[in-house]
Design a protein around this motif. Structure first.
Motif, PDB file in Angstrom:
ATOM      1  N   ASP C  35      45.250  36.966  47.928  1.00 24.23           N
ATOM      2  CA  ASP C  35      46.368  37.240  48.842  1.00 24.23           C
ATOM      3  C   ASP C  35      47.369  38.208  48.201  1.00 24.23           C
ATOM      4  N   TRP C  36      47.554  38.076  46.907  1.00 20.69           N
ATOM      5  CA  TRP C  36      48.491  38.930  46.178  1.00 20.69           C
ATOM      6  C   TRP C  36      47.982  40.375  46.132  1.00 20.69           C
ATOM      7  N   ILE C  37      46.700  40.541  45.849  1.00 18.41           N
ATOM      8  CA  ILE C  37      46.115  41.894  45.814  1.00 18.41           C
ATOM      9  C   ILE C  37      46.191  42.521  47.210  1.00 18.41           C
ATOM     10  N   ASP C  38      46.008  41.703  48.234  1.00 23.57           N
ATOM     11  CA  ASP C  38      46.174  42.192  49.611  1.00 23.57           C
ATOM     12  C   ASP C  38      47.631  42.604  49.856  1.00 23.57           C
ATOM     13  N   ALA C  39      48.567  41.774  49.381  1.00 27.90           N
ATOM     14  CA  ALA C  39      49.996  42.056  49.602  1.00 27.90           C
ATOM     15  C   ALA C  39      50.448  43.304  48.846  1.00 27.90           C
ATOM     16  N   LEU C  40      49.733  43.637  47.780  1.00 27.18           N
ATOM     17  CA  LEU C  40      50.026  44.864  47.015  1.00 27.18           C
ATOM     18  C   LEU C  40      49.463  46.100  47.726  1.00 27.18           C
ATOM     19  N   ASP C  41      48.800  45.857  48.867  1.00 28.28           N
ATOM     20  CA  ASP C  41      48.206  46.934  49.669  1.00 28.28           C
ATOM     21  C   ASP C  41      47.017  47.610  48.996  1.00 28.28           C
ATOM     22  N   ILE C  42      46.374  46.858  48.123  1.00 31.23           N
ATOM     23  CA  ILE C  42      45.165  47.371  47.467  1.00 31.23           C
ATOM     24  C   ILE C  42      43.945  46.870  48.242  1.00 31.23           C
ATOM     25  N   GLY C  43      44.048  45.635  48.696  1.00 32.65           N
ATOM     26  CA  GLY C  43      42.929  45.052  49.455  1.00 32.65           C
ATOM     27  C   GLY C  43      41.895  44.467  48.502  1.00 32.65           C
ATOM     28  N   TYR C  44      41.835  43.140  48.466  1.00 27.45           N
ATOM     29  CA  TYR C  44      40.933  42.472  47.529  1.00 27.45           C
ATOM     30  C   TYR C  44      39.476  42.780  47.870  1.00 27.45           C
ATOM     31  N   THR C  75      53.154  24.448  46.528  1.00 26.09           N
ATOM     32  CA  THR C  75      53.421  25.883  46.489  1.00 26.09           C
ATOM     33  C   THR C  75      52.717  26.462  45.268  1.00 26.09           C
ATOM     34  N   LEU C  76      51.955  27.504  45.512  1.00 25.54           N
ATOM     35  CA  LEU C  76      51.268  28.209  44.430  1.00 25.54           C
ATOM     36  C   LEU C  76      52.064  29.475  44.148  1.00 25.54           C
ATOM     37  N   ALA C  77      52.384  29.708  42.877  1.00 26.88           N
ATOM     38  CA  ALA C  77      53.239  30.845  42.511  1.00 26.88           C
ATOM     39  C   ALA C  77      52.561  31.704  41.460  1.00 26.88           C
ATOM     40  N   LEU C  78      52.720  33.007  41.594  1.00 25.88           N
ATOM     41  CA  LEU C  78      52.099  33.973  40.685  1.00 25.88           C
ATOM     42  C   LEU C  78      53.147  34.980  40.222  1.00 25.88           C
ATOM     43  N   ALA C  79      53.203  35.217  38.917  1.00 27.79           N
ATOM     44  CA  ALA C  79      54.069  36.272  38.380  1.00 27.79           C
ATOM     45  C   ALA C  79      53.273  37.060  37.357  1.00 27.79           C
ATOM     46  N   VAL C  80      53.550  38.350  37.276  1.00 29.12           N
ATOM     47  CA  VAL C  80      52.861  39.192  36.292  1.00 29.12           C
ATOM     48  C   VAL C  80      53.615  39.105  34.969  1.00 29.12           C
ATOM     49  N   GLU C  81      52.906  38.767  33.899  1.00 34.26           N
ATOM     50  CA  GLU C  81      53.554  38.676  32.594  1.00 34.26           C
ATOM     51  C   GLU C  81      53.420  39.965  31.797  1.00 34.26           C
ATOM     52  N   ARG C  82      52.261  40.596  31.953  1.00 36.50           N
ATOM     53  CA  ARG C  82      51.992  41.770  31.128  1.00 36.50           C
ATOM     54  C   ARG C  82      50.894  42.593  31.782  1.00 36.50           C
ATOM     55  N   VAL C  83      51.050  43.904  31.720  1.00 40.03           N
ATOM     56  CA  VAL C  83      49.992  44.795  32.197  1.00 40.03           C
ATOM     57  C   VAL C  83      49.536  45.640  31.013  1.00 40.03           C
ATOM     58  N   GLY C  84      48.279  45.509  30.643  1.00 39.37           N
ATOM     59  CA  GLY C  84      47.712  46.309  29.555  1.00 39.37           C
ATOM     60  C   GLY C  84      46.969  47.494  30.140  1.00 39.37           C
ATOM     61  N   SER C  85      46.136  48.138  29.335  1.00 45.32           N
ATOM     62  CA  SER C  85      45.410  49.284  29.876  1.00 45.32           C
ATOM     63  C   SER C  85      44.232  48.813  30.742  1.00 45.32           C
ATOM     64  N   ASP C 124      45.916  53.321  41.430  1.00 38.46           N
ATOM     65  CA  ASP C 124      46.700  52.771  42.552  1.00 38.46           C
ATOM     66  C   ASP C 124      47.116  51.321  42.314  1.00 38.46           C
ATOM     67  N   LEU C 125      46.260  50.578  41.636  1.00 37.57           N
ATOM     68  CA  LEU C 125      46.609  49.188  41.314  1.00 37.57           C
ATOM     69  C   LEU C 125      47.728  49.174  40.270  1.00 37.57           C
ATOM     70  N   ARG C 126      47.621  50.052  39.286  1.00 35.60           N
ATOM     71  CA  ARG C 126      48.664  50.152  38.254  1.00 35.60           C
ATOM     72  C   ARG C 126      50.015  50.535  38.888  1.00 35.60           C
ATOM     73  N   ALA C 127      49.985  51.493  39.800  1.00 37.64           N
ATOM     74  CA  ALA C 127      51.224  51.919  40.475  1.00 37.64           C
ATOM     75  C   ALA C 127      51.812  50.768  41.294  1.00 37.64           C
ATOM     76  N   ALA C 128      50.927  50.015  41.956  1.00 31.37           N
ATOM     77  CA  ALA C 128      51.390  48.887  42.776  1.00 31.37           C
ATOM     78  C   ALA C 128      52.002  47.789  41.907  1.00 31.37           C
ATOM     79  N   LEU C 129      51.411  47.584  40.726  1.00 33.49           N
ATOM     80  CA  LEU C 129      51.935  46.570  39.800  1.00 33.49           C
ATOM     81  C   LEU C 129      53.316  46.982  39.292  1.00 33.49           C
ATOM     82  N   ARG C 130      53.482  48.279  39.059  1.00 35.15           N
ATOM     83  CA  ARG C 130      54.756  48.797  38.561  1.00 35.15           C
ATOM     84  C   ARG C 130      55.843  48.705  39.639  1.00 35.15           C
ATOM     85  N   ALA C 131      55.421  48.950  40.873  1.00 33.09           N
ATOM     86  CA  ALA C 131      56.378  49.045  41.987  1.00 33.09           C
ATOM     87  C   ALA C 131      56.903  47.683  42.437  1.00 33.09           C
ATOM     88  N   GLN C 132      56.175  46.639  42.143  1.00 35.10           N
ATOM     89  CA  GLN C 132      56.546  45.347  42.747  1.00 35.10           C
ATOM     90  C   GLN C 132      57.820  44.766  42.136  1.00 35.10           C
TER      91      GLN C 132
END
Lengths: 132, 132, 132, 132
Positions: C35-44, C75-85, C124-132
């Motif tokens: 659902d999160w990848i969908d919400a990032l507009d990447i589409g799982y 409630t299920l919660a997701l947060a990004v802790e770190r983005v590597g290469s 595009d996924l990296r950009a979406a992760l940065r933008a959120q």
């Protein structure tokens, strides 16, 4: 000719009522079909992954006659009822110490995993079905 | 002392990427723990159902190192790392032909299934853990 | 930024102890990631099926703090802790009325589903992760 | 009267052929029955856990007409076909954009979860079934 395998009912097969959650019977029988296709010397993995032949279910009828509980040792049994040009009808049963717990009739079709359309049963599988 | 069991990776263990869906490793290891408790002569079913002692997981750490595919024959291995007053720490591994695919450390606690609170490890289980 | 979804605990999520069978938490979190990848507009689906980019788990650490029962609204919660290469570290939690029931840290890697080898996170996924 | 719910097909619902693994349809329909019993104001959790009334399946017939794929949005539909003294016959369907993918008829019985024997449908459930 009946193909059988023993199986222990696992914690993960059971529901809050303490008995097998009924969709798990289908998971168990799927594993039985895998073992049977292997025993026919066709190779389930080879069929699905290398040859891209699917074996989806198109029809099933099931009767649930008695409960199975965690730790029960059951026997899963498979017999071929009918072989069509593109379908195989199986009779499957789960037996416990007290008799049949679940019985089902399942119609599988052979399909192309590229198109998901039915195809003729491959010649080697047909020959193996005849020979058993 | 390592307790091991062989297992074939099933169609139902695998995901659309054609490899084991990772939560299935935990289902496989749960079955391994069942077999191990049985091998300790405690009886998993007896423990859970008759004595109402639970073995829930309170902590785990897992590394997924290589993929497992449908039809792979894997070895699941269990070793006891530590026995506390109310907890058992296990080291679990899934090995394939090419080495370790998945390794995890899992901390189980013994609980009352009436209250879901931790209880002392039952004396017979503690003795069996010591004896192995 | 935390991404959340509500979920009811189902009969099929629970074990003979009447509580969530712990591997089901990982199945629930997998749906949350979808659902999160969908919400990032990447589409799982598009990512996995069309672009053949996998998101397997390479490492996870989980704490199970309180039980969840059938019918519980969580409630299920997701947060990004770190983005590597080539990796994304997520912090995931399952909350009930009484607080956190389960918390985990999960490291996903982006892979080619042809080779199952790690690849750079798509732009595009990296950009979406940065933008959120 | 038809009771419906929408559902997205998840990664975890699908098999190495990339389509819904058929036992997952039964898991989806089980959740639909839970939501329906809740909507009837009986409360599924209350029925099962507090009142110890089970709703096991004794018979089912299913047709699988078209495949469902990861990411598909499907509608699950439930209608009551017949109410007996101890059984409820349901007609269940999974619809996609292209029509019916799977249809089944399922006979549930009301049981005591102490004995796993059939009992009369509880009066409030019978009244709710009549009123709908």
């Amino acid at each position: 000719m009946t193909f059988t395998r023993e199986r222990v009912i696992r914690f993960s097969d059971c529901d809050p009522a303490g008995i097998v959650f009924y969709p798990q019977y289908f998971v168990m029988f799927n594993a039985l079909v895998e073992d049977w296709i292997d025993a026919l010397d066709i190779g389930y993995r080879k069929l699905i992954i290398e040859r891209r032949v699917g074996l989806p279910t198109v029809h099933l009828k099931a009767d649930f006659r008695a409960v199975s509980r965690m730790g029960d040792r059951v026997t899963l049994a498979l017999a071929v009822e009918r072989v069509g040009s593109r379908s195989i009808t199986l009779a499957l049963q789960c037996h416990g110490a007290d008799g049949v717990r679940m019985a089902m009739q399942q119609v599988l079709v052979t399909t192309s995993l590229e198109t998901h359309h039915a195809i003729e049963i491959p010649a080697d599988l047909r020959a193996a079905l005849r020979a058993q």
